[in-house]
Scaffold this motif. Structure first.
Motif, PDB file in Angstrom:
ATOM      1  N   TYR A  80      -6.470   0.637  -3.169  1.00 15.91           N
ATOM      2  CA  TYR A  80      -6.616   1.872  -2.388  1.00 15.91           C
ATOM      3  C   TYR A  80      -7.741   1.706  -1.362  1.00 15.91           C
TER       4      TYR A  80
ATOM      5  N   VAL B 186       3.887   2.172   0.242  1.00 15.87           N
ATOM      6  CA  VAL B 186       2.524   1.748  -0.105  1.00 15.87           C
ATOM      7  C   VAL B 186       1.735   2.930  -0.644  1.00 15.87           C
ATOM      8  N   TRP B 187       1.787   4.056   0.061  1.00 11.86           N
ATOM      9  CA  TRP B 187       1.036   5.222  -0.407  1.00 11.86           C
ATOM     10  C   TRP B 187       1.566   5.745  -1.739  1.00 11.86           C
TER      11      TRP B 187
ATOM     12  N   TRP C  95      -6.533  -0.666   1.348  1.00 10.38           N
ATOM     13  CA  TRP C  95      -5.576  -0.049   2.261  1.00 10.38           C
ATOM     14  C   TRP C  95      -6.273   0.940   3.192  1.00 10.38           C
TER      15      TRP C  95
END
Length: 162
Positions: free
Chosen positions: A134, A48-49, A137
């Motif tokens: 972003y 994900v990052w 998240w």
């Protein structure tokens, strides 16, 4: 060619913020913490990052391409601040074992991301919208950080976590 080099520079800057996450790993301390059931599996964070950091770099480049450094000095300055705040979280949480301090810091990060989106939008909507996942998240990460801090703040395992 110049534009491609600037894209690489934005990607390098974005992934440089990720470097602290590589240097400060969760480790045994993190494994011992009481974590909520809704926490995703550990393996999910890296992919994900990775996607988010690529999007962050692309977003900055799109704004630069549209407005240049002088035309977007304030938005790019706030962009740089959010990258620095992003880089600071892992050392605070995983390095210093200070989830309370990391929770306060992630709130600053959240505000900096939102400010970046707001400042990017008038110049390049795509650049702003690339940052929305972003922000989402980091919203989730902030909730997780706060939950971990609240669940563990009275435990001796978290020296200095209060």
């Amino acid at each position: 060619m110049h534009s491609l080099l600037v894209l690489v520079a934005f990607q390098v800057a974005s992934f440089a913020a990720a470097a602290t996450g590589v240097m400060f790993r969760p480790g045994d301390w993190y494994k011992q913490l009481d974590k909520p059931d809704w926490r995703p599996p550990d393996w999910l964070f890296a992919p994900v990052w990775t996607v988010l950091y690529a999007s962050i770099g692309l977003s900055g480049w799109l704004l630069w391409r549209e407005a240049g450094v002088t035309g977007a000095a304030l938005p790019l300055g706030v962009y740089a601040v959010q990258l620095l705040l992003n880089a600071a979280w892992s050392p605070l949480f995983f390095g210093l074992h200070r989830p309370g301090l990391a929770a306060a810091e992630i709130m600053l990060l959240w505000g900096a991301i939102l400010a970046t989106i707001i400042l990017f939008y008038p110049a390049n909507a795509a650049a702003a919208l690339l940052l929305v996942p972003y922000l989402m998240w980091v919203s989730f990460a902030a909730a997780l950080n706060l939950s971990i801090w609240r669940r563990n703040r009275s435990k001796p395992l978290l020296e200095g976590a209060r």
